[in-house]
Design a protein around this motif. Structure first.
Motif, PDB file in Angstrom:
ATOM      1  N   LYS A 156      -2.480 -15.188  -4.961  1.00 23.17           N
ATOM      2  CA  LYS A 156      -3.584 -14.342  -5.399  1.00 23.17           C
ATOM      3  C   LYS A 156      -4.804 -15.180  -5.767  1.00 23.17           C
ATOM      4  O   LYS A 156      -5.907 -14.663  -5.848  1.00 23.17           O
ATOM      5  CB  LYS A 156      -3.158 -13.502  -6.605  1.00 23.17           C
ATOM      6  CG  LYS A 156      -2.038 -12.503  -6.301  1.00 23.17           C
ATOM      7  CD  LYS A 156      -1.678 -11.723  -7.559  1.00 23.17           C
ATOM      8  CE  LYS A 156      -0.558 -10.723  -7.309  1.00 23.17           C
ATOM      9  NZ  LYS A 156      -0.223  -9.941  -8.529  1.00 23.17           N
ATOM     10  N   GLY A 157      -4.589 -16.463  -6.013  1.00 23.43           N
ATOM     11  CA  GLY A 157      -5.703 -17.347  -6.332  1.00 23.43           C
ATOM     12  C   GLY A 157      -5.827 -17.619  -7.813  1.00 23.43           C
ATOM     13  O   GLY A 157      -5.138 -17.006  -8.642  1.00 23.43           O
ATOM     14  N   PHE A 158      -6.710 -18.550  -8.146  1.00 25.75           N
ATOM     15  CA  PHE A 158      -6.920 -18.946  -9.530  1.00 25.75           C
ATOM     16  C   PHE A 158      -8.391 -18.800  -9.891  1.00 25.75           C
ATOM     17  O   PHE A 158      -9.278 -18.914  -9.049  1.00 25.75           O
ATOM     18  CB  PHE A 158      -6.471 -20.398  -9.747  1.00 25.75           C
ATOM     19  CG  PHE A 158      -4.992 -20.593  -9.585  1.00 25.75           C
ATOM     20  CD1 PHE A 158      -4.142 -20.431 -10.669  1.00 25.75           C
ATOM     21  CD2 PHE A 158      -4.438 -20.915  -8.354  1.00 25.75           C
ATOM     22  CE1 PHE A 158      -2.771 -20.591 -10.534  1.00 25.75           C
ATOM     23  CE2 PHE A 158      -3.075 -21.081  -8.205  1.00 25.75           C
ATOM     24  CZ  PHE A 158      -2.230 -20.920  -9.294  1.00 25.75           C
ATOM     25  N   GLY A 159      -8.627 -18.586 -11.169  1.00 24.03           N
ATOM     26  CA  GLY A 159      -9.988 -18.514 -11.660  1.00 24.03           C
ATOM     27  C   GLY A 159     -10.533 -19.911 -11.913  1.00 24.03           C
ATOM     28  O   GLY A 159      -9.920 -20.921 -11.550  1.00 24.03           O
ATOM     29  N   ILE A 172       6.262  -8.135  -3.958  1.00 23.17           N
ATOM     30  CA  ILE A 172       7.082  -8.689  -5.034  1.00 23.17           C
ATOM     31  C   ILE A 172       8.106  -7.666  -5.522  1.00 23.17           C
ATOM     32  O   ILE A 172       9.266  -8.005  -5.778  1.00 23.17           O
ATOM     33  CB  ILE A 172       6.192  -9.163  -6.209  1.00 23.17           C
ATOM     34  CG1 ILE A 172       5.339 -10.351  -5.776  1.00 23.17           C
ATOM     35  CG2 ILE A 172       7.051  -9.552  -7.412  1.00 23.17           C
ATOM     36  CD1 ILE A 172       4.345 -10.804  -6.821  1.00 23.17           C
ATOM     37  N   LEU A 173       7.700  -6.394  -5.628  1.00 21.04           N
ATOM     38  CA  LEU A 173       8.626  -5.346  -6.054  1.00 21.04           C
ATOM     39  C   LEU A 173       9.789  -5.214  -5.071  1.00 21.04           C
ATOM     40  O   LEU A 173      10.946  -5.063  -5.483  1.00 21.04           O
ATOM     41  CB  LEU A 173       7.896  -4.013  -6.202  1.00 21.04           C
ATOM     42  CG  LEU A 173       6.897  -3.896  -7.351  1.00 21.04           C
ATOM     43  CD1 LEU A 173       6.249  -2.515  -7.342  1.00 21.04           C
ATOM     44  CD2 LEU A 173       7.554  -4.158  -8.690  1.00 21.04           C
ATOM     45  N   ALA A 222      -1.807   4.232 -13.694  1.00 20.95           N
ATOM     46  CA  ALA A 222      -1.124   3.681 -12.513  1.00 20.95           C
ATOM     47  C   ALA A 222      -0.805   2.202 -12.700  1.00 20.95           C
ATOM     48  O   ALA A 222       0.297   1.742 -12.369  1.00 20.95           O
ATOM     49  CB  ALA A 222      -1.995   3.878 -11.268  1.00 20.95           C
ATOM     50  N   ASP A 223      -1.764   1.450 -13.226  1.00 21.63           N
ATOM     51  CA  ASP A 223      -1.541   0.023 -13.458  1.00 21.63           C
ATOM     52  C   ASP A 223      -0.463  -0.204 -14.509  1.00 21.63           C
ATOM     53  O   ASP A 223       0.368  -1.108 -14.388  1.00 21.63           O
ATOM     54  CB  ASP A 223      -2.838  -0.656 -13.899  1.00 21.63           C
ATOM     55  CG  ASP A 223      -3.819  -0.837 -12.754  1.00 21.63           C
ATOM     56  OD1 ASP A 223      -3.370  -0.808 -11.593  1.00 21.63           O
ATOM     57  OD2 ASP A 223      -5.032  -0.981 -13.015  1.00 21.63           O
ATOM     58  N   LEU A 257      -2.745  -5.236  -4.530  1.00 20.83           N
ATOM     59  CA  LEU A 257      -1.659  -4.266  -4.377  1.00 20.83           C
ATOM     60  C   LEU A 257      -0.631  -4.701  -3.335  1.00 20.83           C
ATOM     61  O   LEU A 257       0.577  -4.588  -3.586  1.00 20.83           O
ATOM     62  CB  LEU A 257      -2.219  -2.886  -4.042  1.00 20.83           C
ATOM     63  CG  LEU A 257      -1.181  -1.759  -3.979  1.00 20.83           C
ATOM     64  CD1 LEU A 257      -0.461  -1.619  -5.313  1.00 20.83           C
ATOM     65  CD2 LEU A 257      -1.852  -0.439  -3.592  1.00 20.83           C
ATOM     66  N   PRO A 258      -1.031  -5.200  -2.152  1.00 20.24           N
ATOM     67  CA  PRO A 258      -0.017  -5.645  -1.173  1.00 20.24           C
ATOM     68  C   PRO A 258       0.899  -6.730  -1.737  1.00 20.24           C
ATOM     69  O   PRO A 258       2.110  -6.730  -1.473  1.00 20.24           O
ATOM     70  CB  PRO A 258      -0.865  -6.182  -0.010  1.00 20.24           C
ATOM     71  CG  PRO A 258      -2.162  -5.456  -0.134  1.00 20.24           C
ATOM     72  CD  PRO A 258      -2.397  -5.315  -1.602  1.00 20.24           C
TER      73      PRO A 258
END
Length: 259
Positions: free
Chosen positions: A102-105, A227-228, A169-170, A221-222
Motif C-alpha cells: 500500500k506504500g509508506f508516508g 487479505i481477508l 463500512a470501514d 479496498l482490493p
C-alpha cells in the motif's frame, strides 16, 4: 477435591468465564476512559492508547514476573516450535507484504522511533491479554472456546476505532479483519503454544500500517479484500491441520496393543 484444594486454586481456574469478562471490561474501561481524557484535553489520536496501555503493560509485566507465569502463557524460546511447523507462519509474511504494498508516508527518524515504541506496546499488551491470559484461561474449558472467544473479544476491543470518525463500512471491515486476525493467531497459539511469533507479527503489522497511514486512505479496498480471503483460507488450513493432528493422535492411542 478438598475444600483446601479449591481455595488454593486461582480465581481464573474456579471462575474462568467471570475472569475473562472482568479482564475485558477492565481493558475497555481503561481504553474508553483514556479516550475521554484525550478528547477533553484535545490530544492526538495515539494518546488514548498510550494513556491506557502503558499502565496496563506495567501491571502485566509485574504480574507475570511476580507470579512467574511468562512461560505458562506462551513466552517461550522460538526453538520450542518444531522446525516442520515453520510453514504455518508463512501466510503471515504474505499478509505483511500485502500491507506494505500500500506504500509508506513521509518517514522521519522521530516518527519511526515513536511508532516502534507505540506498536510494540500495543502488540505486547493485546497479545498478552488475548492470546496469553484469555486464551489460556478458556483453554481449560475447550480449544473451541479459547479460539472463538479470544478472537471475538479481540475484535470487539477494536470498536474504539469508531471514535476516530470513520464510517460504518470501514468500521465493519476493521472488525471483521480483527476477528480473522485474532482467529489465525489463536489457532497458531493452539498449534504451537508460543506467543512470541504472534507478538512480533502484531508489532510489524501495526508498524507498517502506521508508517503508511498517510497513503492508506483511498484505493486500498482490493488489498483489503485479498487479505481477508487469505485470512479465511489460513483459518481453514490451520483448523484442518489441528483436526488432522488430533485425529492421528487419537488413532495412534487407540491402536496401541493392550497387554
Amino acid at each position: 477435591m478438598t475444600h483446601a484444594q479449591i481455595r488454593k486454586e486461582s480465581f481464573s481456574k474456579r471462575r474462568p468465564i467471570l475472569a475473562v469478562v472482568i479482564i475485558e471490561l477492565l481493558l475497555l474501561f481503561a481504553v474508553f476512559a483514556a479516550g475521554a481524557v484525550a478528547t477533553i484535553k484535545q490530544l492526538d489520536y495515539t494518546s488514548p492508547v498510550l494513556l491506557s496501555f502503558i499502565p496496563i503493560a506495567i501491571v502485566l509485566i509485574t504480574y507475570l514476573t511476580l507470579r512467574r507465569k511468562w512461560g505458562e502463557i506462551g513466552f517461550r524460546s522460538l526453538r520450542t516450535i518444531p522446525a516442520q511447523h515453520a510453514k504455518y507462519y508463512i501466510p503471515l509474511l504474505l499478509v505483511l507484504g500485502t500491507i506494505a504494498l500500500k506504500g509508506f508516508g513521509e518517514l522521519t527518524l522521530s516518527k519511526v522511533i515513536f511508532f516502534i515504541f507505540f506498536t510494540l506496546l500495543v502488540a505486547f499488551v493485546e497479545e498478552t491479554i488475548y492470546r496469553g491470559l484469555v486464551f489460556n484461561i478458556l483453554l481449560r474449558k475447550s480449544a473451541v472456546a479459547a479460539v472463538l472467544t479470544s478472537s471475538i473479544l479481540f475484535s470487539i476491543t477494536h470498536i474504539m476505532n469508531a471514535l476516530s470518525g470513520q464510517d460504518i463500512a470501514d468500521i465493519a471491515l476493521q472488525l471483521v479483519y480483527a476477528l480473522l486476525i485474532g482467529a489465525v493467531l489463536a489457532l497458531l497459539m493452539l498449534k504451537n503454544g508460543n506467543i512470541v511469533p504472534l507478538v512480533l507479527f502484531h508489532f510489524v503489522h501495526n508498524l507498517i500500517q502506521f508508517l503508511g497511514d498517510d497513503l492508506q486512505d483511498t484505493g486500498t479496498l482490493p488489498y483489503d479484500i485479498f487479505i481477508l480471503v487469505v485470512l479465511v483460507g489460513y483459518c481453514i488450513w490451520l483448523t484442518y491441520s489441528l483436526r488432522t493432528h488430533r485425529h492421528n493422535m487419537e488413532s495412534s492411542h487407540t491402536s496401541k496393543p493392550v497387554n
